[in-house]
Design a protein around this motif. Sequence first.
Motif, mmCIF file in Angstrom:
data_model
loop_
_atom_site.group_PDB
_atom_site.id
_atom_site.type_symbol
_atom_site.label_atom_id
_atom_site.label_comp_id
_atom_site.label_asym_id
_atom_site.label_seq_id
_atom_site.Cartn_x
_atom_site.Cartn_y
_atom_site.Cartn_z
ATOM 1 N N VAL A 70 108.348 -4.586 34.086
ATOM 2 C CA VAL A 70 107.522 -3.366 33.709
ATOM 3 C C VAL A 70 106.727 -2.991 34.934
ATOM 4 C CG1 VAL A 70 105.639 -2.839 32.276
ATOM 5 C CG2 VAL A 70 107.585 -3.828 31.440
ATOM 6 N N GLN A 71 105.919 -4.379 35.494
ATOM 7 C CA GLN A 71 104.849 -4.010 36.344
ATOM 8 C C GLN A 71 105.576 -3.494 37.859
ATOM 9 O OE1 GLN A 71 104.276 -5.846 39.685
ATOM 10 N NE2 GLN A 71 102.587 -4.586 39.932
ATOM 11 N N MET A 72 106.780 -4.068 38.249
ATOM 12 C CA MET A 72 107.555 -3.454 39.329
ATOM 13 C C MET A 72 108.112 -2.036 39.072
ATOM 14 S SD MET A 72 109.751 -6.745 40.808
ATOM 15 C CE MET A 72 110.086 -7.404 39.082
ATOM 16 N N ASN A 73 108.600 -1.851 38.030
ATOM 17 C CA ASN A 73 109.127 -0.387 37.702
ATOM 18 C C ASN A 73 108.060 0.685 37.747
ATOM 19 O OD1 ASN A 73 111.503 -1.586 37.291
ATOM 20 N ND2 ASN A 73 111.679 -1.615 35.059
ATOM 21 N N THR A 74 106.839 0.165 37.014
ATOM 22 C CA THR A 74 105.712 1.012 37.405
ATOM 23 C C THR A 74 105.243 1.144 38.582
ATOM 24 O OG1 THR A 74 104.967 0.238 35.064
ATOM 25 C CG2 THR A 74 103.129 1.460 36.561
ATOM 26 N N LEU A 75 105.307 0.363 39.615
ATOM 27 C CA LEU A 75 104.950 0.689 40.803
ATOM 28 C C LEU A 75 105.875 1.421 41.653
ATOM 29 C CD1 LEU A 75 103.365 -0.304 43.562
ATOM 30 C CD2 LEU A 75 104.659 -2.090 43.742
ATOM 31 N N GLU A 76 107.168 1.337 41.190
ATOM 32 C CA GLU A 76 108.322 2.166 41.873
ATOM 33 C C GLU A 76 108.125 3.639 41.295
ATOM 34 O OE1 GLU A 76 111.565 0.318 40.330
ATOM 35 O OE2 GLU A 76 112.002 -1.272 41.666
ATOM 36 N N GLN A 77 107.540 4.009 40.094
ATOM 37 C CA GLN A 77 107.143 5.393 39.857
ATOM 38 C C GLN A 77 105.979 6.053 40.305
ATOM 39 O OE1 GLN A 77 107.530 6.481 35.664
ATOM 40 N NE2 GLN A 77 109.790 6.096 35.866
ATOM 41 N N LEU A 78 105.019 5.188 40.858
ATOM 42 C CA LEU A 78 103.907 5.738 41.447
ATOM 43 C C LEU A 78 104.127 6.896 42.673
ATOM 44 C CD1 LEU A 78 101.147 2.766 41.426
ATOM 45 C CD2 LEU A 78 101.437 4.797 39.834
ATOM 46 N N PRO A 79 104.787 6.673 43.323
ATOM 47 C CA PRO A 79 105.304 8.043 44.379
ATOM 48 C C PRO A 79 105.821 9.154 43.785
ATOM 49 C CG PRO A 79 106.009 5.786 45.101
ATOM 50 C CD PRO A 79 105.550 5.666 43.917
ATOM 51 N N LEU A 80 106.544 8.871 42.662
ATOM 52 C CA LEU A 80 107.218 9.964 42.076
ATOM 53 C C LEU A 80 106.265 10.878 41.138
ATOM 54 C CD1 LEU A 80 110.048 11.581 41.495
ATOM 55 C CD2 LEU A 80 110.287 9.857 39.453
ATOM 56 N N LEU A 81 104.958 10.118 40.748
ATOM 57 C CA LEU A 81 104.160 10.725 40.195
ATOM 58 C C LEU A 81 103.083 11.362 40.967
ATOM 59 C CD1 LEU A 81 102.705 11.388 37.435
ATOM 60 C CD2 LEU A 81 101.506 9.124 37.757
ATOM 61 N N LEU A 82 102.473 10.527 41.614
ATOM 62 C CA LEU A 82 101.138 10.726 42.368
ATOM 63 C C LEU A 82 101.289 11.942 43.257
ATOM 64 C CD1 LEU A 82 99.482 7.283 42.981
ATOM 65 C CD2 LEU A 82 98.863 8.914 41.340
ATOM 66 N N ALA A 83 102.351 12.146 44.238
ATOM 67 C CA ALA A 83 102.497 13.063 44.977
ATOM 68 C C ALA A 83 102.779 14.563 44.259
ATOM 69 C CB ALA A 83 103.868 12.797 45.767
ATOM 70 N N PRO A 84 103.670 14.717 43.107
ATOM 71 C CA PRO A 84 103.485 15.925 42.644
ATOM 72 C C PRO A 84 102.450 16.304 41.350
ATOM 73 C CG PRO A 84 105.184 14.470 41.685
ATOM 74 C CD PRO A 84 104.579 13.615 42.704
ATOM 75 N N LEU A 85 101.750 14.989 41.048
ATOM 76 C CA LEU A 85 100.493 15.344 40.296
ATOM 77 C C LEU A 85 99.481 15.961 41.142
ATOM 78 C CD1 LEU A 85 98.644 14.595 37.759
ATOM 79 C CD2 LEU A 85 98.102 12.627 39.241
ATOM 80 N N TRP A 86 99.254 15.532 42.469
ATOM 81 C CA TRP A 86 98.246 16.215 43.137
ATOM 82 C C TRP A 86 98.842 17.632 43.855
ATOM 83 C CZ3 TRP A 86 93.128 15.595 43.682
ATOM 84 C CH2 TRP A 86 92.810 14.420 43.020
ATOM 85 N N LEU A 87 99.824 17.721 43.857
ATOM 86 C CA LEU A 87 100.511 19.120 44.421
ATOM 87 C C LEU A 87 100.375 20.069 43.363
ATOM 88 C CD1 LEU A 87 103.613 17.689 46.642
ATOM 89 C CD2 LEU A 87 101.490 18.894 47.487
ATOM 90 N N CYS A 88 101.025 19.718 41.914
ATOM 91 C CA CYS A 88 100.688 20.651 40.985
ATOM 92 C C CYS A 88 99.215 20.844 40.836
ATOM 93 C CB CYS A 88 101.355 19.989 39.912
ATOM 94 S SG CYS A 88 101.304 21.025 38.014
#
Length: 125
Positions: A48-66
């Motif tokens: 769970v911790q590793m999978n969450t870390l893997e998703q951070l780039p997929l989330l944070l970049a579009p979060l701020w761009l949006c």
Amino acid sequence: MNLTAWITLAVLGVYLWTGINAGAARVKYNVKAPSMDGPVAFQSAQRVQMNTLEQLPLLLAPLWLCALFLGDAWAAAGGALWCIGRIMYALGYYKDPAKREAGFVIGMAACGLLIAGTCVGLILR
């Protein structure tokens, strides 16, 4: 961008929570670092911790761009949806790895919506 900043902190809080759970599982099941072998419950907490870390780039970049191109409220809503999905994913995975699907789908949908929102914002400009 205040809402997006708060949601970014919430995202990091979700990641921190999964990290704490992974560390607690290491202590509970007496698995010495760097070993990743142990009971299923230990492995679930680590994944769970590793999978969450893997998703951070997929989330944070579009979060701020949006937030930048479509708007703060839209981005914050997508980030909040991701947090909900990730928490559902983690809680499901901790109980039974087969019960993580709904949280995964919600989290990935949130990322997709943030990417789509960024595209819409760019097109409207």
